[in-house]
Design an enzyme around this catalytic site. Structure first.
Site, PDB file in Angstrom:
ATOM      1  N   GLU A  86       0.972   4.093   1.723  1.00 50.55           N
ATOM      2  CA  GLU A  86       1.517   4.570   2.993  1.00 50.55           C
ATOM      3  C   GLU A  86       2.624   3.646   3.496  1.00 50.55           C
ATOM      4  O   GLU A  86       3.655   4.100   3.975  1.00 50.55           O
ATOM      5  CB  GLU A  86       0.406   4.663   4.057  1.00 50.55           C
ATOM      6  N   CYS A 133      -6.107   2.387   5.381  1.00 53.84           N
ATOM      7  CA  CYS A 133      -6.738   1.129   5.773  1.00 53.84           C
ATOM      8  C   CYS A 133      -6.228   0.751   7.168  1.00 53.84           C
ATOM      9  O   CYS A 133      -5.260   1.339   7.663  1.00 53.84           O
ATOM     10  CB  CYS A 133      -6.410   0.037   4.758  1.00 53.84           C
ATOM     11  N   HIS A 143       0.837  -1.198   0.000  1.00 60.62           N
ATOM     12  CA  HIS A 143       0.000   0.000   0.000  1.00 60.62           C
ATOM     13  C   HIS A 143       0.875   1.252   0.000  1.00 60.62           C
ATOM     14  O   HIS A 143       2.025   1.234   0.451  1.00 60.62           O
ATOM     15  CB  HIS A 143      -0.908   0.017   1.223  1.00 60.62           C
ATOM     16  N   CYS A 173      -2.373  -0.022   7.239  1.00 61.36           N
ATOM     17  CA  CYS A 173      -1.516   1.162   7.135  1.00 61.36           C
ATOM     18  C   CYS A 173      -1.606   2.007   8.406  1.00 61.36           C
ATOM     19  O   CYS A 173      -0.597   2.528   8.883  1.00 61.36           O
ATOM     20  CB  CYS A 173      -1.895   1.988   5.909  1.00 61.36           C
TER      21      CYS A 173
END
Length: 152
Positions: free
Chosen positions: A52, A80, A50, A83
């Protein structure tokens, strides 16, 4: 729009054009970009890839630290749970985001909302079943070993 958020959104738009998901992230300290990331799931087949997380990984590797408490995250989408957890572990104290989890659900990206709901449940009521198994040999207890090696 804030220039760091503008950059996070720009990264997200470019990622969509590249076949990826609409997420970009910019990690900032002292009004300077330290690291950037986009979701790379479509390239790496790594579910943890992801935006981040990748920005944090880049910064920690380059800076050789786990402590990012003086940094701020700018994310095109609300982080999410995975993260968000990594940001807690890294010590990040502030996150700015543009689009919400609800916006992601409306776009067909609803796993974050499902996971946030699951985390609010008792362990035994979650869809993912977790079963604790005890250790038989205290000598091979990794937590015990760590504690002994780190006692002052």
């Amino acid at each position: 729009m804030d220039p760091f958020m503008k950059r996070a959104v720009e990264l997200a738009v470019n990622n969509v054009r590249d076949g990826g998901q609409p997420f970009g992230a910019v990690l900032v300290k002292d009004n300077k970009v330290t690291a950037e990331g986009v979701n790379e799931l479509h390239k790496t087949y790594d579910i943890s890839g992801h935006a981040e997380m990748l920005a944090i990984r880049k910064a920690q590797k380059e800076l050789r630290t786990h402590d990012l408490s003086d940094y701020t995250m700018y994310a095109s989408g609300e982080p999410c749970p995975m993260c968000l957890t990594v940001m807690y572990f890294a010590g990040i104290k502030k996150v700015y985001y543009c689009q919400s989890v609800e916006d992601a659900v409306a776009a067909g990206l609803g796993k974050s909302q499902i996971i946030y709901k699951e985390l609010g449940k008792r362990k035994e009521d979650r869809k993912l079943k977790m079963v604790q198994m005890g250790l038989k040999d205290e000598q091979t207890d990794p937590m015990n070993l760590w504690k002994k090696n780190n006692d002052l």
